[in-house]
Design an enzyme around this catalytic site. Structure first.
Site, mmCIF file in Angstrom:
data_model
loop_
_atom_site.group_PDB
_atom_site.id
_atom_site.type_symbol
_atom_site.label_atom_id
_atom_site.label_comp_id
_atom_site.label_asym_id
_atom_site.label_seq_id
_atom_site.Cartn_x
_atom_site.Cartn_y
_atom_site.Cartn_z
ATOM 1 N N PRO A 10 0.574 8.233 -12.777
ATOM 2 C CA PRO A 10 1.849 8.810 -13.215
ATOM 3 C C PRO A 10 3.084 8.016 -12.784
ATOM 4 O O PRO A 10 3.119 7.454 -11.685
ATOM 5 C CB PRO A 10 1.851 10.197 -12.566
ATOM 6 C CG PRO A 10 0.855 10.125 -11.468
ATOM 7 C CD PRO A 10 -0.187 9.140 -11.917
ATOM 8 N N ASN A 11 4.036 7.989 -13.688
ATOM 9 C CA ASN A 11 5.346 7.354 -13.499
ATOM 10 C C ASN A 11 5.310 5.830 -13.543
ATOM 11 O O ASN A 11 6.366 5.190 -13.533
ATOM 12 C CB ASN A 11 6.032 7.823 -12.195
ATOM 13 C CG ASN A 11 6.304 9.306 -12.204
ATOM 14 O OD1 ASN A 11 6.968 9.799 -13.121
ATOM 15 N ND2 ASN A 11 5.775 10.037 -11.239
ATOM 16 N N ARG A 18 12.264 2.227 -12.877
ATOM 17 C CA ARG A 18 12.008 3.179 -11.798
ATOM 18 C C ARG A 18 12.123 2.480 -10.434
ATOM 19 O O ARG A 18 11.334 1.589 -10.118
ATOM 20 C CB ARG A 18 10.585 3.726 -11.964
ATOM 21 C CG ARG A 18 10.112 4.566 -10.827
ATOM 22 C CD ARG A 18 8.606 4.785 -10.886
ATOM 23 N NE ARG A 18 8.207 5.661 -9.812
ATOM 24 C CZ ARG A 18 6.986 5.713 -9.301
ATOM 25 N NH1 ARG A 18 6.036 4.955 -9.796
ATOM 26 N NH2 ARG A 18 6.714 6.524 -8.318
ATOM 27 N N ASN A 73 -4.453 1.975 -9.937
ATOM 28 C CA ASN A 73 -3.327 2.424 -9.125
ATOM 29 C C ASN A 73 -3.094 3.884 -9.525
ATOM 30 O O ASN A 73 -2.447 4.147 -10.533
ATOM 31 C CB ASN A 73 -2.080 1.588 -9.402
ATOM 32 C CG ASN A 73 -0.898 2.023 -8.555
ATOM 33 O OD1 ASN A 73 -0.954 3.061 -7.876
ATOM 34 N ND2 ASN A 73 0.182 1.251 -8.590
ATOM 35 N N ALA A 76 1.000 8.580 -7.491
ATOM 36 C CA ALA A 76 1.107 9.737 -6.587
ATOM 37 C C ALA A 76 -0.229 10.458 -6.407
ATOM 38 O O ALA A 76 -0.478 11.066 -5.355
ATOM 39 C CB ALA A 76 2.164 10.700 -7.103
ATOM 40 N N GLU A 97 -8.474 -0.796 -5.573
ATOM 41 C CA GLU A 97 -7.273 0.053 -5.512
ATOM 42 C C GLU A 97 -6.053 -0.849 -5.330
ATOM 43 O O GLU A 97 -6.076 -1.744 -4.475
ATOM 44 C CB GLU A 97 -7.413 1.013 -4.321
ATOM 45 C CG GLU A 97 -6.195 1.887 -4.077
ATOM 46 C CD GLU A 97 -6.361 2.787 -2.832
ATOM 47 O OE1 GLU A 97 -7.446 2.768 -2.201
ATOM 48 O OE2 GLU A 97 -5.390 3.486 -2.501
ATOM 49 N N HIS A 99 -1.694 -0.939 -4.978
ATOM 50 C CA HIS A 99 -0.370 -0.307 -4.886
ATOM 51 C C HIS A 99 0.676 -1.406 -4.863
ATOM 52 O O HIS A 99 0.544 -2.370 -4.087
ATOM 53 C CB HIS A 99 -0.258 0.567 -3.639
ATOM 54 C CG HIS A 99 -1.248 1.678 -3.653
ATOM 55 N ND1 HIS A 99 -1.098 2.782 -4.461
ATOM 56 C CD2 HIS A 99 -2.430 1.816 -3.027
ATOM 57 C CE1 HIS A 99 -2.146 3.563 -4.309
ATOM 58 N NE2 HIS A 99 -2.975 3.001 -3.446
ATOM 59 N N ARG A 106 6.017 3.262 4.207
ATOM 60 C CA ARG A 106 6.834 4.280 3.548
ATOM 61 C C ARG A 106 6.624 5.655 4.197
ATOM 62 O O ARG A 106 6.174 5.736 5.334
ATOM 63 C CB ARG A 106 6.520 4.262 2.050
ATOM 64 C CG ARG A 106 6.810 2.873 1.428
ATOM 65 C CD ARG A 106 6.575 2.862 -0.059
ATOM 66 N NE ARG A 106 7.471 3.795 -0.739
ATOM 67 C CZ ARG A 106 7.301 4.205 -1.988
ATOM 68 N NH1 ARG A 106 6.276 3.773 -2.693
ATOM 69 N NH2 ARG A 106 8.157 5.045 -2.529
#
Ligand code: DQA
Length: 144
Positions: A10-11, A18, A73, A76, A97, A99, A106
């Site tokens: 998502p996103n 973004r 990826n 969230a 995986e 990111h 973070r």
């Protein structure tokens, strides 16, 4: 020809606009076309899929039986999704995986990944290069 599936959660469809200070200026289309090009150099056919919906991502993983590798990826959903974790556990080819950001630098809620102990390997914090490194890793793992 070997086939590698790339799943973006998502996103990630908003990449480029973004939070570019965190995720960079490349759009998802830029990343996907770079992967297709790099795939050609490796003799790998790359297909990309993006969804904002957890169930759609699970469906896609379940339908990936004819692929030789998966780069994912989950965005969230990385931090929450037992369903995506379970779908990955049922896969018997390499899963990387990725990111874009270094999730460990973070907020604390991003430090835990539901999938890290279910994947073959993981790349974080290297921006869009991480996807190309993941493809190189898959190429090395699946051979020719
Ligand atoms: C992300 C990190 C996640 O915490 C976040 O929710 C994302 C993107 C990354 O690529 O850095 O959407 O997976």
């Amino acid at each position: 020809m070997k086939k590698v599936l790339v799943i973006h959660g998502p996103n990630l469809n908003r990449l480029g606009t973004r939070e570019p200070e965190i995720y960079g200026h490349q759009t998802l289309a830029d990343i996907d076309s770079a992967l297709v090009e790099r795939g050609k150099a490796f003799g790998i056919e790359v297909e990309s899929f993006q969804s904002n919906h957890e169930g759609a991502i699970v469906d896609k993983i379940q339908s990936a039986a004819n692929y030789h590798g998966l780069i994912i990826n989950p965005a969230a959903y990385t931090h929450t999704s037992i369903a995506i974790r379970d779908a990955i556990l049922a896969i018997d080819f390499p899963v990387i995986e990725v990111h874009l950001s270094n999730i460990y630098k973070r907020e604390p809620f991003r430090h835990h990944s539901m999938i890290s102990d279910a994947v073959t390997g993981k790349i974080v914090g290297l921006g869009h290069h991480g996807y190309l490194l993941a493809l190189e890793a898959v190429h090395g793992l699946i051979g020719r």
